[in-house]
Design a protein around this motif. Structure first.
Motif, PDB file in Angstrom:
ATOM      1  N   SER A 416      10.496   4.754 -34.515  1.00  0.00           N
ATOM      2  CA  SER A 416       9.962   6.029 -34.025  1.00  0.00           C
ATOM      3  C   SER A 416      10.876   6.556 -32.930  1.00  0.00           C
ATOM      4  O   SER A 416      11.515   5.773 -32.220  1.00  0.00           O
ATOM      5  CB  SER A 416       8.544   5.868 -33.466  1.00  0.00           C
ATOM      6  N   TYR A 472       0.393   7.236 -30.811  1.00  0.00           N
ATOM      7  CA  TYR A 472       1.843   7.071 -30.881  1.00  0.00           C
ATOM      8  C   TYR A 472       2.206   5.803 -30.100  1.00  0.00           C
ATOM      9  O   TYR A 472       1.494   5.450 -29.140  1.00  0.00           O
ATOM     10  CB  TYR A 472       2.543   8.301 -30.282  1.00  0.00           C
ATOM     11  N   HIS A 474       4.125   5.437 -34.012  1.00  0.00           N
ATOM     12  CA  HIS A 474       3.648   5.057 -35.329  1.00  0.00           C
ATOM     13  C   HIS A 474       3.864   3.556 -35.536  1.00  0.00           C
ATOM     14  O   HIS A 474       4.859   2.994 -35.040  1.00  0.00           O
ATOM     15  CB  HIS A 474       4.399   5.833 -36.411  1.00  0.00           C
ATOM     16  N   ARG A 730       0.680  14.790 -35.746  1.00  0.00           N
ATOM     17  CA  ARG A 730       0.934  13.387 -36.084  1.00  0.00           C
ATOM     18  C   ARG A 730       2.200  13.210 -36.908  1.00  0.00           C
ATOM     19  O   ARG A 730       2.696  12.084 -37.066  1.00  0.00           O
ATOM     20  CB  ARG A 730      -0.257  12.812 -36.854  1.00  0.00           C
ATOM     21  N   LEU A 734       7.420  10.778 -37.575  1.00  0.00           N
ATOM     22  CA  LEU A 734       6.972   9.959 -38.698  1.00  0.00           C
ATOM     23  C   LEU A 734       8.154   9.595 -39.590  1.00  0.00           C
ATOM     24  O   LEU A 734       8.972  10.449 -39.929  1.00  0.00           O
ATOM     25  CB  LEU A 734       5.927  10.721 -39.505  1.00  0.00           C
ATOM     26  N   GLY A 750       1.286   6.499 -44.679  1.00  0.00           N
ATOM     27  CA  GLY A 750       0.478   7.345 -43.819  1.00  0.00           C
ATOM     28  C   GLY A 750       0.551   8.824 -44.126  1.00  0.00           C
ATOM     29  O   GLY A 750      -0.056   9.623 -43.415  1.00  0.00           O
ATOM     30  N   SER A 808      -4.482   3.811 -39.567  1.00  0.00           N
ATOM     31  CA  SER A 808      -3.188   4.407 -39.264  1.00  0.00           C
ATOM     32  C   SER A 808      -2.047   3.767 -40.042  1.00  0.00           C
ATOM     33  O   SER A 808      -0.969   4.347 -40.142  1.00  0.00           O
ATOM     34  CB  SER A 808      -2.904   4.303 -37.758  1.00  0.00           C
ATOM     35  N   LYS A 809      -2.296   2.584 -40.604  1.00  0.00           N
ATOM     36  CA  LYS A 809      -1.238   1.902 -41.357  1.00  0.00           C
ATOM     37  C   LYS A 809      -1.844   0.753 -42.141  1.00  0.00           C
ATOM     38  O   LYS A 809      -2.803   0.128 -41.685  1.00  0.00           O
ATOM     39  CB  LYS A 809      -0.165   1.360 -40.393  1.00  0.00           C
TER      40      LYS A 809
END
Length: 817
Positions: A416, A472, A474, A730, A734, A750, A808-809
């Motif tokens: 990220s 954050y 990610h 978001r 990414l 995601g 989120s993942k």
């Protein structure tokens, strides 16, 4: 007046229980926190000020009701019904007593009573028992428990709170002279316990946030501390402001302020504290001792020199900054310090995180995420801003303002872009606070201002957003860290522990956790879990609501064969908790035992209701139907889930996606409503709070995912809200490797690929939310069958009974982990 009648009854009996016929709603106008006398049981105590429109009454909340504050169910600006209270006398003090609220009911939504009050709430008379009219605790801004002298902020310990912190007009300037002063360089080598301190004349070049160090039994009325870095021509040194002096001077002492000090003391420096980065000042830093300013022993004398009386002949240094542009950020090393300025384009909601390893009362840090641009890069600054003891600024950060943040620390993360996080010494300034600040002449600042003159407001507004779920950095593409390590982005917990984690969350508290298991069901939802009813905002649980009203659970109940049932069969009785909804059932259900609802996964919600209400459903279904639309028609379950469901000991269904989970487009007209929506609940009600409705969320749909724990005992429902557009905040940073838009690849990445770009009208990125997402993505969910996964979950308590649980993942054995 309800309050006056209640106090009159308390005059003849210690405790009053108020029947439903006697009870009347009162409005909460203030909710104030302070350190409890019994910190082991309850770290905080709360005073509640209520009004019936005629009187105000300041009451103590019974500790057993503290959980209502922790969940923000009891809040300022809402109505409550008091059902039991008592009167408590202070046996160690004459003329002191107060009402204690022992039982109450909280009404949903904003107050109905407050808009009807014609007078200024602050001018309503305070209800006081006869003989106690002079009680300062009832009349003043001090806690009812007289051993406490001041209030704490409601949601953290870092901000100034109450009237004691309000800036007052300066009095007459004291006599002083610059001829009888000593330089900081002399203090460094002259320290000894009995040394007689000569006056100092210094300039403040850095200011830290407040530190509250209060705890039970400490015996200090105002246990606060604040650090400043001060300088003269010889160098820099730390200065510490203690206790009552913080309330008197903290907000007067800004960066660039010149002060004259007398009766200070010198102490050895505290080696473990954090310090601002000051190499760019190119001055001597004296670290062996620090200046200590105390309210007594000795009583320090602090004189603030007006700016117009500061003479260049004193040789005080200029405040130096280290501003960087966004294009330079990638070249800075991890943990480097810098100052930044930018135009804000996104502001996240204020959230809280529990402080680890701290002593004293419960401690939360409040923070928010911010994006801002400066024209030097296509990417924004990503800022993690913690409260900096500037509540008036922190709560007013919004898109379209100029934001300056000093002493920010660089965080370089794998996978990220780098982001900036605030330090203990960070100061934030927004539009309206820049005038006269030392940085206004910095070349980077003037260059930024020139760039903003080339922008058009409407073009910038189209790219702004506020609030919603945002986290954050990610999660990394591959699971390379030890998830059991407390330093990991997400702590790996057992599915059974997840229930406790959810139940112990407090208002706006955020946690990121990881659990192991398998995905056993996915449903596509077209409506959020929170719906607006005429009576206010309520949390809708579709299955239980539908069951309460029509007597079955859609898609989950096998309807008995009418032929086997027989003519004399009776409808099963409703459970006790459903009796309230029984009257809503159609008359045909009560009188015709043969009439049943055919509930199958192939029938839409409107068809199912149509079989019960051929002439149209009642109004109560308008919101239920919006949640039920396509609820069953677009879903997948693993082949083993029906059998596994019978063996599950608990299914955690609290989590989901709510109105507060979705960001809104920022508009100037809705500014006040949007700020109130994404900020924390204020401790005091003001007429402007909640007078304007927040625009509804535009949510095309999301996936409700059922995760079965690895030991197949606990299941949890979580929302998967894939990123579909570059306009989504978001999407910034990414990792966008192309994938096949299967359910599995979407959960791993995601997002849906490729992301649409609202700035390109010809953009035909597929799949888009709606039918394509349901048909094409959800149709591939069968590949999740029997796949071991690690799910990263973001949990946030949104108030009341609303808990946001968002995936989120997802990591799987199919990829290298």
């Amino acid at each position: 007046s309800f309050l006056k009648r209640t106090l009159k009854r308390l005059s003849s009996t210690r405790c009053v229980k108020i029947s439903a016929e006697e009870a009347a709603p009162v409005a909460v106008v203030a909710l104030q926190r302070y350190l409890s006398e019994d910190a082991a049981e309850q770290p905080s105590s709360y005073d509640v000020t209520v009004t019936d429109g005629v009187w105000r009454a300041k009451c103590l909340l019974h500790p057993a009701l503290n959980h209502l504050v922790h969940s923000n169910s009891l809040r300022s600006g809402a109505d409550v019904v008091i059902t039991q209270c008592s009167y408590i006398y202070n046996e160690r003090r004459l003329g002191h007593g107060y009402i204690r609220i022992e039982q109450l009911r909280c009404a949903p939504g904003p107050s109905v009573l407050l808009p009807q009050v014609q007078d200024d709430i602050g001018l309503l008379p305070v209800l006081v028992k006869a003989g106690m009219e002079r009680s300062a605790t009832l009349q003043g801004d001090v806690p009812l428990l007289v051993s406490r002298r001041h209030y704490l902020p409601l949601w953290n310990n870092d901000d100034p709170e109450g009237h004691i912190w309000i800036l007052r007009a300066p009095g007459l300037t004291q006599c002083w002279t610059v001829s009888n002063i000593i330089f900081l360089g002399r203090l460094e080598g002259s320290f000894h316990p009995t040394w007689n301190c000569t006056p100092l004349l210094v300039k403040i070049i850095h200011k830290s946030k407040l530190r509250y160090y209060g705890r039970h039994g400490l015996g200090i009325d105002f246990p606060y501390q604040a650090y400043f870095e001060v300088a003269d021509r010889s160098g820099t040194m730390s200065l510490v402001l203690w206790n009552e002096l913080c309330s008197k001077f903290y907000q007067k002492l800004d960066v660039g302020t010149v002060i004259h000090l007398q009766n200070y003391s010198l102490k050895k420096s505290y080696p473990s504290r954090s310090r601002p980065q000051m190499d760019h000042h190119r001055m001597n830093n004296f670290h062996s001792v620090e200046i200590s300013l105390n309210p007594r022993n000795p009583a320090s004398v602090i004189t603030v020199i007006p700016r117009k009386r500061v003479s260049p002949q004193w040789g005080l240094p200029e405040v130096a900054y280290r501003f960087i542009s966004r294009s330079e950020l990638e070249y800075l090393s991890n943990n480097a310090t810098c100052d930044v300025i930018g135009l804000v384009t996104y502001v996240g909601r204020i959230e809280r995180v529990r402080s680890k390893g701290t002593k004293g009362p419960e401690k939360y840090w409040t923070y928010r995420w911010v994006h801002m641009v400066d024209g030097t890069s296509a990417h924004p600054f990503i800022l993690e801003l913690f409260s900096s003891s500037q509540p008036g600024i922190f709560s007013h950060i919004c898109p379209m303002i100029y934001l300056v943040c000093t002493q920010m620390r660089v965080c370089q993360v794998d996978g990220s872009p780098a982001y900036l996080t605030s330090s203990f010494e960070t100061e934030t300034l927004i539009t309206g606070y820049h005038k006269g600040r030392p940085y206004v002449r910095d070349p980077k600042v003037t260059s930024f201002i020139e760039w903003t003159k080339t922008l058009k407001d409407n073009d910038v507004l189209e790219k702004t957003a506020i609030g919603g779920h945002y986290c954050y950095p990610h999660p990394p593409q591959k699971c390379l860290q030890t998830w059991a390590d407390s330093s990991a982005q997400a702590l790996l917990v057992a599915a059974a522990d997840l229930k406790q984690e959810m139940e112990t969350l407090q208002y706006r508290e955020h946690k990121r956790l990881a659990i192991q298991g398998q995905i056993t069901a996915v449903r596509y939802m077209t409506s959020l879990r929170t719906a607006e009813l005429q009576t206010g905002e309520v949390t809708e649980k579709f299955e239980s609501t539908f069951s309460r009203v029509v007597g079955c659970s859609i898609g989950l109940m096998q309807v008995p064969d009418a032929g086997r049932q027989g003519a004399g069969a009776q409808n099963p009785p409703l459970p006790a908790e459903q009796n309230a909804g029984a009257s809503l059932a159609p008359q045909s259900l009560k009188t015709n035992p043969r009439r049943h609802i055919v509930c199958t996964s192939r029938l839409s919600a409107s068809q199912k209701v149509g079989k019960v209400y051929p002439n149209g459903p009642p109004a109560v279904f308008l919101n239920v139907l919006s949640l039920a639309a396509d609820f069953d028609g677009f879903s997948w379950e693993s082949s083993n889930w029906e059998k596994q469901r019978e063996e599950v000991t608990e299914h955690l269904r609290q989590g989901g996606l709510h109105q507060d989970s979705i960001c809104r487009r920022f508009t100037i007209d809705d500014k006040n409503a949007l700020l109130h929506w994404c900020n924390l609940q204020p401790s005091r009600w003001a007429p402007e709070h909640g007078t304007q409705a927040v625009p509804p969320a535009d949510c095309p749909g999301y996936y409700q995912v059922t995760i079965l724990g690895i030991n197949k005992q606990i299941a949890v429902d979580a929302a998967y809200f894939p990123i579909v557009s570059t306009a989504d905040p978001r999407a910034v940073g990414l990792h966008q490797d192309p994938h096949g838009n299967t359910m599995f690849s979407s959960l791993l990445s995601g997002f849906l690929c490729p992301l649409s770009d609202p700035a390109s009208p010809s953009d035909t990125a597929l799949p888009q939310p709606g039918r394509t997402a349901r048909d094409e993505v959800l149709a591939t969910a069968s590949e999740l069958e029997d796949t071991h996964v690690v799910c990263i979950l973001d949990l946030c308590h949104l108030g009341g009974d609303k808990v946001e649980v968002v995936i989120s993942k997802v990591y799987s054995d199919r990829v290298q982990i």
